[in-house]
Write a protein that holds these residues in place. Structure first.
Motif, PDB file in Angstrom:
ATOM      1  N   VAL A  36       0.861  -1.189   0.000  1.00  0.00           N
ATOM      2  CA  VAL A  36       0.000   0.000   0.000  1.00  0.00           C
ATOM      3  C   VAL A  36       0.894   1.234   0.000  1.00  0.00           C
ATOM      4  N   ALA A  37       0.337   2.365  -0.339  1.00  0.00           N
ATOM      5  CA  ALA A  37       1.097   3.611  -0.348  1.00  0.00           C
ATOM      6  C   ALA A  37       1.358   4.077   1.090  1.00  0.00           C
ATOM      7  N   THR A  38       2.622   4.284   1.421  1.00  0.00           N
ATOM      8  CA  THR A  38       3.002   4.731   2.764  1.00  0.00           C
ATOM      9  C   THR A  38       2.307   6.039   3.117  1.00  0.00           C
ATOM     10  N   PHE A  39       2.282   6.974   2.190  1.00  0.00           N
ATOM     11  CA  PHE A  39       1.668   8.275   2.437  1.00  0.00           C
ATOM     12  C   PHE A  39       0.203   8.137   2.835  1.00  0.00           C
ATOM     13  N   ASP A  40      -0.528   7.236   2.194  1.00  0.00           N
ATOM     14  CA  ASP A  40      -1.948   7.048   2.503  1.00  0.00           C
ATOM     15  C   ASP A  40      -2.151   6.598   3.950  1.00  0.00           C
ATOM     16  N   VAL A  41      -1.330   5.651   4.395  1.00  0.00           N
ATOM     17  CA  VAL A  41      -1.454   5.140   5.763  1.00  0.00           C
ATOM     18  C   VAL A  41      -1.045   6.216   6.769  1.00  0.00           C
ATOM     19  N   MET A  42       0.049   6.916   6.493  1.00  0.00           N
ATOM     20  CA  MET A  42       0.501   7.983   7.386  1.00  0.00           C
ATOM     21  C   MET A  42      -0.545   9.084   7.504  1.00  0.00           C
ATOM     22  N   SER A  43      -1.130   9.488   6.379  1.00  0.00           N
ATOM     23  CA  SER A  43      -2.145  10.550   6.385  1.00  0.00           C
ATOM     24  C   SER A  43      -3.387  10.143   7.172  1.00  0.00           C
ATOM     25  N   ALA A  44      -3.821   8.918   6.991  1.00  0.00           N
ATOM     26  CA  ALA A  44      -5.047   8.451   7.649  1.00  0.00           C
ATOM     27  C   ALA A  44      -4.879   8.258   9.150  1.00  0.00           C
ATOM     28  N   THR A  45      -3.702   7.821   9.572  1.00  0.00           N
ATOM     29  CA  THR A  45      -3.500   7.495  10.992  1.00  0.00           C
ATOM     30  C   THR A  45      -2.795   8.593  11.780  1.00  0.00           C
ATOM     31  N   GLY A  46      -2.104   9.500  11.090  1.00  0.00           N
ATOM     32  CA  GLY A  46      -1.325  10.525  11.781  1.00  0.00           C
ATOM     33  C   GLY A  46      -0.023   9.986  12.351  1.00  0.00           C
ATOM     34  N   MET A  47       0.357   8.785  11.963  1.00  0.00           N
ATOM     35  CA  MET A  47       1.580   8.155  12.474  1.00  0.00           C
ATOM     36  C   MET A  47       2.753   8.432  11.537  1.00  0.00           C
ATOM     37  N   THR A  48       3.957   8.436  12.102  1.00  0.00           N
ATOM     38  CA  THR A  48       5.164   8.582  11.302  1.00  0.00           C
ATOM     39  C   THR A  48       5.568   7.215  10.753  1.00  0.00           C
ATOM     40  N   GLY A  54       5.531  -2.275  12.551  1.00  0.00           N
ATOM     41  CA  GLY A  54       5.037  -3.208  13.564  1.00  0.00           C
ATOM     42  C   GLY A  54       3.681  -2.852  14.144  1.00  0.00           C
ATOM     43  N   ALA A  55       3.078  -1.763  13.678  1.00  0.00           N
ATOM     44  CA  ALA A  55       1.807  -1.304  14.250  1.00  0.00           C
ATOM     45  C   ALA A  55       0.653  -2.230  13.874  1.00  0.00           C
ATOM     46  N   ASP A  56      -0.262  -2.389  14.810  1.00  0.00           N
ATOM     47  CA  ASP A  56      -1.524  -3.086  14.561  1.00  0.00           C
ATOM     48  C   ASP A  56      -2.574  -2.018  14.275  1.00  0.00           C
ATOM     49  N   LEU A  57      -3.210  -2.111  13.124  1.00  0.00           N
ATOM     50  CA  LEU A  57      -4.223  -1.144  12.709  1.00  0.00           C
ATOM     51  C   LEU A  57      -5.476  -1.887  12.263  1.00  0.00           C
ATOM     52  N   THR A  58      -6.506  -1.135  11.944  1.00  0.00           N
ATOM     53  CA  THR A  58      -7.663  -1.711  11.276  1.00  0.00           C
ATOM     54  C   THR A  58      -7.803  -1.009   9.929  1.00  0.00           C
ATOM     55  N   ALA A  59      -8.403  -1.715   8.985  1.00  0.00           N
ATOM     56  CA  ALA A  59      -8.664  -1.160   7.658  1.00  0.00           C
ATOM     57  C   ALA A  59      -9.870  -1.873   7.084  1.00  0.00           C
ATOM     58  N   LEU A  73      -7.050  -2.285   0.484  1.00  0.00           N
ATOM     59  CA  LEU A  73      -7.056  -1.742   1.845  1.00  0.00           C
ATOM     60  C   LEU A  73      -7.299  -0.238   1.814  1.00  0.00           C
ATOM     61  N   HIS A  74      -8.194   0.219   2.666  1.00  0.00           N
ATOM     62  CA  HIS A  74      -8.497   1.651   2.771  1.00  0.00           C
ATOM     63  C   HIS A  74      -9.204   1.917   4.093  1.00  0.00           C
ATOM     64  N   ASN A  75      -9.485   3.186   4.352  1.00  0.00           N
ATOM     65  CA  ASN A  75     -10.198   3.569   5.571  1.00  0.00           C
ATOM     66  C   ASN A  75      -9.422   3.133   6.821  1.00  0.00           C
ATOM     67  N   TRP A  76      -8.135   3.476   6.844  1.00  0.00           N
ATOM     68  CA  TRP A  76      -7.219   3.084   7.932  1.00  0.00           C
ATOM     69  C   TRP A  76      -7.609   3.730   9.249  1.00  0.00           C
ATOM     70  N   GLN A  77      -7.461   2.977  10.351  1.00  0.00           N
ATOM     71  CA  GLN A  77      -7.691   3.511  11.696  1.00  0.00           C
ATOM     72  C   GLN A  77      -6.765   2.810  12.681  1.00  0.00           C
ATOM     73  N   THR A  78      -6.430   3.543  13.739  1.00  0.00           N
ATOM     74  CA  THR A  78      -5.712   2.902  14.839  1.00  0.00           C
ATOM     75  C   THR A  78      -6.775   2.266  15.729  1.00  0.00           C
ATOM     76  N   PRO A  79      -6.511   1.079  16.279  1.00  0.00           N
ATOM     77  CA  PRO A  79      -7.522   0.431  17.133  1.00  0.00           C
ATOM     78  C   PRO A  79      -7.713   1.208  18.427  1.00  0.00           C
ATOM     79  N   ALA A  80      -8.905   1.107  18.965  1.00  0.00           N
ATOM     80  CA  ALA A  80      -9.200   1.755  20.241  1.00  0.00           C
ATOM     81  C   ALA A  80      -8.419   1.068  21.349  1.00  0.00           C
ATOM     82  N   PRO A  81      -8.012   1.811  22.386  1.00  0.00           N
ATOM     83  CA  PRO A  81      -7.311   1.184  23.516  1.00  0.00           C
ATOM     84  C   PRO A  81      -8.161   0.051  24.104  1.00  0.00           C
TER      85      PRO A  81
END
Length: 87
Positions: A36-48, A54-59, A73-81
């Motif tokens: 997937v495009a790195t920029f897309d994931v970084m933009s959606a999650t705010g992560m560097t 190694g991050a666990d995400l949802t998509a 894969l699209h609509n990236w999110q970080t999982p809730a605590p």
């Protein structure tokens, strides 16, 4: 065959300047990495890039995909605590 999209847990395995490789449990049991495009994931999650490795995400993904190009894969999110880690 009609695509069936659902929100799933994924794990970021490798992060490059342009392409990130993701393990998707619903596609080839997570054994084949989906690019997937790195920029897309970084933009959606705010992560560097460093945070993504190694991050666990949802998509949202095509759960009936038969090739990595069909996973979409699209609509990236970080999982809730407190969310359970992927199996």
């Amino acid at each position: 065959m009609t695509a069936t999209y659902q929100r799933i847990r994924v794990r970021i395995v490798r992060v490059g300047p342009d392409t990130t490789h993701v393990s998707v449990p619903t596609y080839a049991d997570g054994q084949i990495l989906v690019p997937v495009a790195t920029f897309d994931v970084m933009s959606a999650t705010g992560m560097t890039r460093a945070q993504l490795t190694g991050a666990d995400l949802t998509a949202t993904a095509n759960a009936t995909a038969t090739s990595d190009a069909d996973v979409h894969l699209h609509n990236w999110q970080t999982p809730a605590p407190g969310d359970a880690p992927p199996r």
